[in-house]
Design a protein around this motif. Structure first.
Motif, PDB file in Angstrom:
ATOM      1  N   ILE A   1     -17.217 -18.502  25.468  1.00 53.68           N
ATOM      2  CA  ILE A   1     -16.216 -19.244  24.820  1.00 53.68           C
ATOM      3  C   ILE A   1     -16.569 -20.421  24.379  1.00 53.68           C
ATOM      4  O   ILE A   1     -17.199 -21.355  25.126  1.00 53.68           O
ATOM      5  N   GLN A   2     -16.497 -20.961  23.388  1.00 52.57           N
ATOM      6  CA  GLN A   2     -16.764 -22.213  22.736  1.00 52.57           C
ATOM      7  C   GLN A   2     -15.856 -23.371  23.230  1.00 52.57           C
ATOM      8  O   GLN A   2     -14.702 -22.999  23.233  1.00 52.57           O
ATOM      9  N   SER A   3     -16.429 -24.268  23.605  1.00 53.93           N
ATOM     10  CA  SER A   3     -15.907 -25.604  24.141  1.00 53.93           C
ATOM     11  C   SER A   3     -14.484 -25.863  23.068  1.00 53.93           C
ATOM     12  O   SER A   3     -13.614 -26.108  23.646  1.00 53.93           O
ATOM     13  N   PRO A   4     -14.648 -26.150  21.906  1.00 54.43           N
ATOM     14  CA  PRO A   4     -13.354 -26.269  21.314  1.00 54.43           C
ATOM     15  C   PRO A   4     -12.066 -25.263  21.286  1.00 54.43           C
ATOM     16  O   PRO A   4     -11.060 -25.797  21.280  1.00 54.43           O
ATOM     17  N   ASP A   5     -12.586 -24.018  21.335  1.00 55.80           N
ATOM     18  CA  ASP A   5     -11.582 -22.925  21.819  1.00 55.80           C
ATOM     19  C   ASP A   5     -10.896 -23.089  22.908  1.00 55.80           C
ATOM     20  O   ASP A   5      -9.607 -23.030  23.317  1.00 55.80           O
ATOM     21  N   LEU A   6     -11.801 -23.618  23.997  1.00 58.40           N
ATOM     22  CA  LEU A   6     -11.354 -23.598  25.469  1.00 58.40           C
ATOM     23  C   LEU A   6     -10.327 -24.475  25.378  1.00 58.40           C
ATOM     24  O   LEU A   6      -9.391 -24.657  26.098  1.00 58.40           O
ATOM     25  N   ASP A   7     -10.812 -25.932  24.689  1.00 61.16           N
ATOM     26  CA  ASP A   7     -10.041 -27.205  24.606  1.00 61.16           C
ATOM     27  C   ASP A   7      -8.459 -26.778  24.290  1.00 61.16           C
ATOM     28  O   ASP A   7      -7.674 -27.397  24.407  1.00 61.16           O
ATOM     29  N   ALA A   8      -8.744 -26.037  22.936  1.00 54.66           N
ATOM     30  CA  ALA A   8      -7.477 -26.070  22.288  1.00 54.66           C
ATOM     31  C   ALA A   8      -6.535 -25.097  23.028  1.00 54.66           C
ATOM     32  O   ALA A   8      -5.220 -25.065  23.277  1.00 54.66           O
ATOM     33  N   MET A   9      -7.097 -24.122  23.872  1.00 55.51           N
ATOM     34  CA  MET A   9      -6.072 -23.134  24.841  1.00 55.51           C
ATOM     35  C   MET A   9      -5.680 -23.933  25.922  1.00 55.51           C
ATOM     36  O   MET A   9      -4.395 -24.030  26.420  1.00 55.51           O
ATOM     37  N   ARG A  10      -6.307 -25.039  26.303  1.00 53.24           N
ATOM     38  CA  ARG A  10      -5.976 -25.957  27.545  1.00 53.24           C
ATOM     39  C   ARG A  10      -4.894 -26.860  27.084  1.00 53.24           C
ATOM     40  O   ARG A  10      -3.745 -26.872  27.757  1.00 53.24           O
ATOM     41  N   ASP A  11      -5.050 -27.279  25.861  1.00 55.48           N
ATOM     42  CA  ASP A  11      -4.007 -28.302  25.250  1.00 55.48           C
ATOM     43  C   ASP A  11      -2.840 -27.665  24.921  1.00 55.48           C
ATOM     44  O   ASP A  11      -1.698 -28.299  25.085  1.00 55.48           O
ATOM     45  N   SER A  12      -2.864 -26.311  24.475  1.00 59.36           N
ATOM     46  CA  SER A  12      -1.739 -25.576  24.337  1.00 59.36           C
ATOM     47  C   SER A  12      -0.996 -24.843  25.357  1.00 59.36           C
ATOM     48  O   SER A  12       0.210 -24.304  25.133  1.00 59.36           O
ATOM     49  N   GLY A  13      -1.773 -25.267  26.526  1.00 63.60           N
ATOM     50  CA  GLY A  13      -0.943 -24.333  27.613  1.00 63.60           C
ATOM     51  C   GLY A  13      -1.239 -22.956  27.965  1.00 63.60           C
ATOM     52  O   GLY A  13      -0.638 -22.193  28.596  1.00 63.60           O
ATOM     53  N   LEU A  14      -2.195 -22.292  26.923  1.00 63.23           N
ATOM     54  CA  LEU A  14      -2.531 -21.073  26.895  1.00 63.23           C
ATOM     55  C   LEU A  14      -3.916 -20.556  27.968  1.00 63.23           C
ATOM     56  O   LEU A  14      -4.284 -19.331  27.660  1.00 63.23           O
ATOM     57  N   ALA A  15      -4.360 -21.538  28.442  1.00 62.92           N
ATOM     58  CA  ALA A  15      -5.627 -21.289  29.096  1.00 62.92           C
ATOM     59  C   ALA A  15      -5.496 -20.090  30.281  1.00 62.92           C
ATOM     60  O   ALA A  15      -6.557 -19.488  30.486  1.00 62.92           O
ATOM     61  N   HIS A  16      -4.351 -20.157  30.861  1.00 66.27           N
ATOM     62  CA  HIS A  16      -4.096 -18.995  31.853  1.00 66.27           C
ATOM     63  C   HIS A  16      -4.182 -17.558  31.227  1.00 66.27           C
ATOM     64  O   HIS A  16      -4.352 -16.698  32.275  1.00 66.27           O
ATOM     65  N   ILE A  17      -4.034 -17.326  29.821  1.00 62.98           N
ATOM     66  CA  ILE A  17      -4.307 -16.049  29.585  1.00 62.98           C
ATOM     67  C   ILE A  17      -5.705 -15.612  29.901  1.00 62.98           C
ATOM     68  O   ILE A  17      -6.122 -14.231  29.847  1.00 62.98           O
ATOM     69  N   LEU A  18      -6.791 -16.555  29.927  1.00 67.75           N
ATOM     70  CA  LEU A  18      -8.238 -16.108  30.223  1.00 67.75           C
ATOM     71  C   LEU A  18      -8.420 -15.459  31.576  1.00 67.75           C
ATOM     72  O   LEU A  18      -9.162 -15.100  31.778  1.00 67.75           O
ATOM     73  N   SER A  19      -7.334 -16.032  32.549  1.00 72.79           N
ATOM     74  CA  SER A  19      -7.601 -15.614  33.983  1.00 72.79           C
ATOM     75  C   SER A  19      -6.782 -14.174  34.035  1.00 72.79           C
ATOM     76  O   SER A  19      -5.761 -14.120  33.869  1.00 72.79           O
ATOM     77  N   ILE A  20      -7.585 -13.172  34.495  1.00 72.76           N
ATOM     78  CA  ILE A  20      -7.084 -12.069  34.646  1.00 72.76           C
ATOM     79  C   ILE A  20      -6.278 -11.872  35.953  1.00 72.76           C
ATOM     80  O   ILE A  20      -6.781 -12.093  37.055  1.00 72.76           O
ATOM     81  N   SER A  21      -5.062 -11.595  35.413  1.00 72.24           N
ATOM     82  CA  SER A  21      -4.002 -11.522  36.447  1.00 72.24           C
ATOM     83  C   SER A  21      -2.926 -10.362  36.122  1.00 72.24           C
ATOM     84  O   SER A  21      -3.355  -9.328  35.614  1.00 72.24           O
ATOM     85  N   GLY A  22      -1.627 -10.836  36.327  1.00 70.18           N
ATOM     86  CA  GLY A  22      -0.589  -9.857  36.216  1.00 70.18           C
ATOM     87  C   GLY A  22      -0.480  -9.352  34.729  1.00 70.18           C
ATOM     88  O   GLY A  22      -0.307  -8.058  34.661  1.00 70.18           O
ATOM     89  N   LEU A  23      -0.519 -10.277  33.868  1.00 66.60           N
ATOM     90  CA  LEU A  23      -0.402  -9.748  32.377  1.00 66.60           C
ATOM     91  C   LEU A  23      -1.787  -8.783  31.913  1.00 66.60           C
ATOM     92  O   LEU A  23      -1.006  -7.658  31.430  1.00 66.60           O
ATOM     93  N   HIS A  24      -2.690  -8.990  32.454  1.00 63.87           N
ATOM     94  CA  HIS A  24      -3.811  -7.896  32.056  1.00 63.87           C
ATOM     95  C   HIS A  24      -3.698  -6.756  32.589  1.00 63.87           C
ATOM     96  O   HIS A  24      -3.895  -5.571  32.214  1.00 63.87           O
ATOM     97  N   MET A  25      -3.340  -6.732  34.130  1.00 67.64           N
ATOM     98  CA  MET A  25      -3.151  -5.711  34.754  1.00 67.64           C
ATOM     99  C   MET A  25      -1.820  -4.810  34.455  1.00 67.64           C
ATOM    100  O   MET A  25      -1.880  -3.181  34.255  1.00 67.64           O
ATOM    101  N   ALA A  26      -0.867  -5.337  33.934  1.00 69.18           N
ATOM    102  CA  ALA A  26       0.388  -4.601  33.396  1.00 69.18           C
ATOM    103  C   ALA A  26      -0.038  -3.741  31.986  1.00 69.18           C
ATOM    104  O   ALA A  26       0.624  -2.766  31.946  1.00 69.18           O
ATOM    105  N   VAL A  27      -0.909  -4.496  31.416  1.00 68.19           N
ATOM    106  CA  VAL A  27      -1.222  -3.846  29.893  1.00 68.19           C
ATOM    107  C   VAL A  27      -1.961  -2.982  30.247  1.00 68.19           C
ATOM    108  O   VAL A  27      -1.781  -1.696  29.564  1.00 68.19           O
ATOM    109  N   VAL A  28      -3.249  -2.986  30.965  1.00 73.25           N
ATOM    110  CA  VAL A  28      -4.099  -1.791  31.228  1.00 73.25           C
ATOM    111  C   VAL A  28      -3.259  -0.599  32.143  1.00 73.25           C
ATOM    112  O   VAL A  28      -3.347   0.617  31.649  1.00 73.25           O
TER     113      VAL A  28
END
Length: 289
Positions: free
Chosen positions: A199-226
């Motif tokens: 993951i490139q630093s600008p993309d990671l910073d953008a996800m953190r600033d927008s509050g979407l970094a939790h999407i990268l953490s495999i958790s309930g959303l990902h398990m529900a999809v799979v």
């Protein structure tokens, strides 16, 4: 044990429900504390001493960790650490290396600065040392030179099994990145195998600033999809085959398939704590079906 015994005796002697309920709650609370203490003692492992001189580490690469600001990070099972006896050698170390990290299963030799797990940067901040303790990680090493190959004796079978699983995960992540490109594939690899190396630093910073970094953490959303996708897909396939649909319960067959899918995804993702919690919840739902 005393509280559980008091609860059993109280029920046998016909104490009021309010009294036995209080005893049961106290017994469960005491049992939880006992389990926590047993867990803390079971994972206790040697910790690297502070103020060590630069030393040489030889060990096996267990996994590739998330990248840091100063370079790639790997998890190493040390075989030898210069200046430490075998009894004082940590079971796991997180090593920051220069350049491309070696893959899981590689035997390496690296020279660097060894420190115990760092404490929180400020009161109430993230405590890496606490998490490292429960992961059996006894310190961090910052490489001062290149990572070289080493000739080591074969590790224990448990270490070999973990390295094989992590090698499959890392190879899958590399194939995803090679197929989709570093930018898109880096995010896809992180959501599939848990590796955030690409993951490139600008993309990671953008996800953190927008509050979407939790999407990268495999958790309930990902398990529900799979799990949900496999469940509905298998149930649809059973329903579309009349001969099979008349002989088996499509819902139960789909639940078994969903359970297998969740377990497989948990292994591929590296079993981080959020994924474990989500897998437990999904498994209970599938087992209930």
């Amino acid at each position: 044990m005393v509280l559980f015994g008091a609860w059993i005796v109280g029920r046998a002697r016909g104490l009021p429900r309010a009294a036995t309920l209080i005893l049961l709650m106290l017994a469960c609370f005491g049992g939880g504390l006992a389990v926590a203490k047993l867990r803390a003692e079971a994972v206790a492992a040697p910790i690297a001493p502070a103020d060590m001189k630069p030393t040489q580490l030889e060990g096996w690469v267990m996994d590739v960790d998330s990248p840091g600001q100063n370079g790639a990070r790997i998890v190493v099972a040390p075989v030898r650490v210069r200046g430490l006896t075998p009894e004082a050698t940590p079971e796991r170390l997180r090593v920051t290396v220069k350049g491309t990290p070696p893959p899981p299963g590689a035997a390496i030799r690296v020279f660097g600065i060894l420190n115990p797990p760092p404490p929180p940067a400020s009161p109430g901040a993230y405590d890496f040392g606490r998490n490292a303790y429960f992961q059996g990680m006894g310190g961090t090493l910052f490489a001062l030179g290149p990572t070289r190959a080493a000739d080591l004796t074969p590790p224990p079978w448990r270490v070999r099994m973990v390295m094989k699983v992590n090698a499959v995960r890392y190879a899958l992540a590399e194939r995803i990145v090679a197929r989709l490109g570093e930018r898109t594939g880096g995010v896809a690899a992180a959501m599939t195998t848990g590796h955030e190396t690409w993951i490139q630093s600008p993309d990671l910073d953008a996800m953190r600033d927008s509050g979407l970094a939790h999407i990268l953490s495999i958790s309930g959303l990902h398990m529900a999809v799979v799990g949900g996708f496999v469940f509905f897909a298998v149930r649809l396939l059973v329903a579309a085959w009349p001969w099979l649909a008349l002989r088996v319960s499509g819902k139960k067959v789909a639940a078994i398939a969903g359970l297998i899918a969740v377990g497989t995804y948990l292994v591929i993702s590296g079993s981080p704590p959020p994924a474990e919690r989500a897998a437990v919840t999904a498994s209970i739902a599938f087992l209930a079906v």
